[in-house]
Design a protein around this motif. Sequence first.
Motif, mmCIF file in Angstrom:
data_model
loop_
_atom_site.group_PDB
_atom_site.id
_atom_site.type_symbol
_atom_site.label_atom_id
_atom_site.label_comp_id
_atom_site.label_asym_id
_atom_site.label_seq_id
_atom_site.Cartn_x
_atom_site.Cartn_y
_atom_site.Cartn_z
ATOM 1 N N UNK A 173 -110.705 -21.698 -74.681
ATOM 2 C CA UNK A 173 -110.058 -20.846 -74.935
ATOM 3 C C UNK A 173 -110.371 -19.637 -75.553
ATOM 4 N N UNK A 174 -110.578 -20.442 -76.756
ATOM 5 C CA UNK A 174 -111.072 -19.316 -78.463
ATOM 6 C C UNK A 174 -112.140 -18.940 -78.296
ATOM 7 N N UNK A 175 -112.761 -18.952 -78.371
ATOM 8 C CA UNK A 175 -114.085 -18.350 -77.501
ATOM 9 C C UNK A 175 -113.600 -17.642 -76.396
ATOM 10 N N UNK A 176 -112.835 -17.267 -75.248
ATOM 11 C CA UNK A 176 -112.676 -16.957 -74.576
ATOM 12 C C UNK A 176 -112.342 -15.465 -74.948
ATOM 13 N N UNK A 177 -111.064 -15.440 -76.198
ATOM 14 C CA UNK A 177 -110.236 -14.384 -76.508
ATOM 15 C C UNK A 177 -111.431 -13.881 -78.384
ATOM 16 N N UNK A 178 -112.457 -14.425 -78.304
ATOM 17 C CA UNK A 178 -113.665 -13.859 -79.101
ATOM 18 C C UNK A 178 -113.668 -12.987 -78.414
ATOM 19 N N UNK A 179 -114.698 -13.421 -77.280
ATOM 20 C CA UNK A 179 -115.400 -11.948 -76.214
ATOM 21 C C UNK A 179 -114.297 -11.588 -76.158
ATOM 22 N N UNK A 180 -113.507 -11.253 -75.716
ATOM 23 C CA UNK A 180 -112.822 -10.610 -75.016
ATOM 24 C C UNK A 180 -112.093 -9.217 -76.157
ATOM 25 N N UNK A 181 -111.987 -10.118 -77.158
ATOM 26 C CA UNK A 181 -111.286 -8.728 -78.428
ATOM 27 C C UNK A 181 -112.676 -8.075 -78.242
ATOM 28 N N UNK A 182 -113.814 -8.860 -79.071
ATOM 29 C CA UNK A 182 -115.056 -8.310 -79.380
ATOM 30 C C UNK A 182 -115.517 -6.794 -78.024
ATOM 31 N N UNK A 183 -115.660 -6.997 -77.063
ATOM 32 C CA UNK A 183 -115.832 -6.398 -75.590
ATOM 33 C C UNK A 183 -114.507 -5.341 -75.914
ATOM 34 N N UNK A 184 -113.408 -5.413 -75.934
ATOM 35 C CA UNK A 184 -112.616 -4.189 -76.140
ATOM 36 C C UNK A 184 -112.903 -2.836 -76.754
ATOM 37 N N UNK A 190 -108.967 -17.028 -71.786
ATOM 38 C CA UNK A 190 -109.435 -16.139 -72.943
ATOM 39 C C UNK A 190 -109.578 -14.688 -73.044
ATOM 40 N N UNK A 191 -110.785 -14.243 -72.274
ATOM 41 C CA UNK A 191 -111.325 -13.097 -71.946
ATOM 42 C C UNK A 191 -110.115 -12.118 -71.988
ATOM 43 N N UNK A 192 -109.459 -12.842 -70.758
ATOM 44 C CA UNK A 192 -108.461 -11.557 -70.553
ATOM 45 C C UNK A 192 -107.349 -11.150 -71.660
ATOM 46 N N UNK A 193 -106.595 -12.482 -71.859
ATOM 47 C CA UNK A 193 -105.806 -12.028 -73.140
ATOM 48 C C UNK A 193 -106.622 -10.876 -73.945
ATOM 49 N N UNK A 194 -108.074 -11.298 -74.364
ATOM 50 C CA UNK A 194 -108.260 -10.139 -75.581
ATOM 51 C C UNK A 194 -108.251 -8.928 -75.055
ATOM 52 N N UNK A 195 -108.255 -8.650 -74.069
ATOM 53 C CA UNK A 195 -108.435 -7.267 -73.258
ATOM 54 C C UNK A 195 -106.884 -6.670 -73.149
ATOM 55 N N UNK A 196 -105.447 -7.875 -73.007
ATOM 56 C CA UNK A 196 -104.804 -7.576 -73.114
ATOM 57 C C UNK A 196 -104.245 -7.126 -74.504
ATOM 58 N N UNK A 197 -104.149 -7.763 -75.245
ATOM 59 C CA UNK A 197 -103.699 -8.024 -76.818
ATOM 60 C C UNK A 197 -104.648 -7.071 -77.625
ATOM 61 N N UNK A 198 -105.390 -6.434 -78.180
ATOM 62 C CA UNK A 198 -105.664 -6.044 -78.845
ATOM 63 C C UNK A 198 -106.041 -5.069 -78.811
ATOM 64 N N UNK A 199 -106.110 -4.049 -77.336
ATOM 65 C CA UNK A 199 -105.257 -2.638 -77.379
ATOM 66 C C UNK A 199 -103.775 -2.326 -77.942
#
Length: 634
Positions: free
Chosen positions: A273-284, A346-355
Amino acid sequence: MSGHSQFDLLKQRRFLPYFVVQSLGAFNDNVYRQAIIGLLAYMAVGSSQMGLYANLAPAIFILPYFLFSATAGQIAEKLEKQRLIVITTTMEIAVMSLAALGFLLQSMPILLVALFGTGMQSTLFGPVKYSILPSVLKPEELTGGNGLVEMGTSLSILIGMIFGGLIFQVAGEHGPQVAAVSVILMAIAGNTVARRIPKVDAGDPSLKVDWNILRESWRIWQLTRRQLAVRNAVLGVSWFWFVGTVLTAQLPVYAETNLGGTQNLYIFALALFSVGVGIGSMSCEKLSGRTVEIGLVPMGAFGVSAFLLDLYFARPGQALAHGLSVMQFVEAAGSWRIMFDLVGIGLFTGFFVVPLFALIQSRSPKHELARVISGMNIQNAMFIVAAAVIGLALQRYLGWTIPQVFLALAIANTLVAIWIFTIVPEFFMRFLSWAMVRTLYRLKLHGIEKHVPDEGAALLVCNHVSYMDALILSACIPRPARFVMYYKIFNIPVMRWIFRTAKAIPIAGARENPEIMQRAFDAVDAALAEGELVCIFPEGALTRDGSIAPFKSGVEKILERAAARGQTVPVVPLALKNMWGSMWSKRDSRLGRMRVPRRLRAHVEVVAGEPVDGGIATAALLEDKVRTLRGADA
């Protein structure tokens, strides 16, 4: 634009020391909390005492957010930010020194008091953690900077949990000493690095601190609700904490009961989950094109729901085997689907929260931002407590299984997302425009970051080639811009909703409809007076042959009205290249239909030139500037 990388920020003093400090803080907090669990196991306490700590610890840590967020927000607004970070990291040394004493004496009361102290320190650090970013980053760097912060925080939490959990397993009887030394050394390291952060001006040094907790908590929470988009971005961040709390709170039991593993498998699931968040956050940053692209938020929300739903169907019942190691689980049938779902959530959580964080930072006044963050932290704490209570009630009193909780969370997340995007259509509008632009075109930018001002009013002028011009430019410009467009283009079905939601300004010719024209000039004048960006297409209509038509005098009238108010507005010339011949231009439209595109993902260039002083700008001068920028390629 392709030459930029958010990782370049890690080479710069304005960002790197701050990034290290916040990562060390998240790491140390989790080392400490996991080491307490290790100490309880080392002391061989009974399950009742272990359960008491499991229930007390989250409450003790979250309580300071309710008690001190209002005060923390005011202090973060009033003090120079680097000084405040040094103060909070010095406080961390004191708190961790008390924690070290608790480890050495093996005293749970002392450790719980220190845990309250870590919660207080996190409460004080929270407002400055996010309010400092708009002061040290350019608007086009906000998404990438927030992505780095979320990635660093997520991985620091994970590594801290692993490190803290291993202390007593590896050190054995020396565990208390190792834990004591570790937390103090990390606190000292954070304080040392904090002193390398450059000084950052206070948001409002004249602010008088109101020490009345209840009154100021209410006032600060109200600050989060002044702007509709900010209010719902704050709500979205709080909902992120609700979803994350429900999900991660279930993982320890889920790993054992439904995945058939041990404590190590829980850490593995959390790591996915954490790696997914990291990847998603970095992809934004890459996906957004270095703008604050809230169009990613709907995609993130519905992506989280889709993977939560699939996680339910991947393992709706209990595991058939138990005591599996990580490798045994990986080799078991169906495990890859579960792993993929955890990474996807995690990946889509990053897409959601960073913006959302970037939007809050870009839309909130700088002199209020720290207090807005504090108000958000109060609301976050409420949602975290609600998540813990609801998750417990669903299982203990309604008898739901953990997969059923995941299913309910997927449905609730979808409903909440639809509700937010319904009351703030800007989110969904940005998603549609982002999807259209990124599907149809590959954008190459020249001079946007250099010449479009980071703040303050400016008038942007551009050649007009296609119906997509406004959407393309909005995807390139880091700041929100008000577009002035011909009213018949504004009223195109479907596109009308996008343009209206984006607060575009429809205009008509003086002979065609003088009332619409006057309203347009009034709206432009008001927007510039408020310090906004306004973009116009001075040709007045789409080109019919690919060439640039003479610029009309409306641009001069806009500048004259601003000058009459005592405002000199800089004018930034822009040029769109390679749009002629697209399905949205008037080329080959003799049959009254749009031209079929030769290929998707066509290369389009947007070029910005040196700003022209509004006091000397004329329609002819600006036309010449745009022609030069566009060159021979339409």
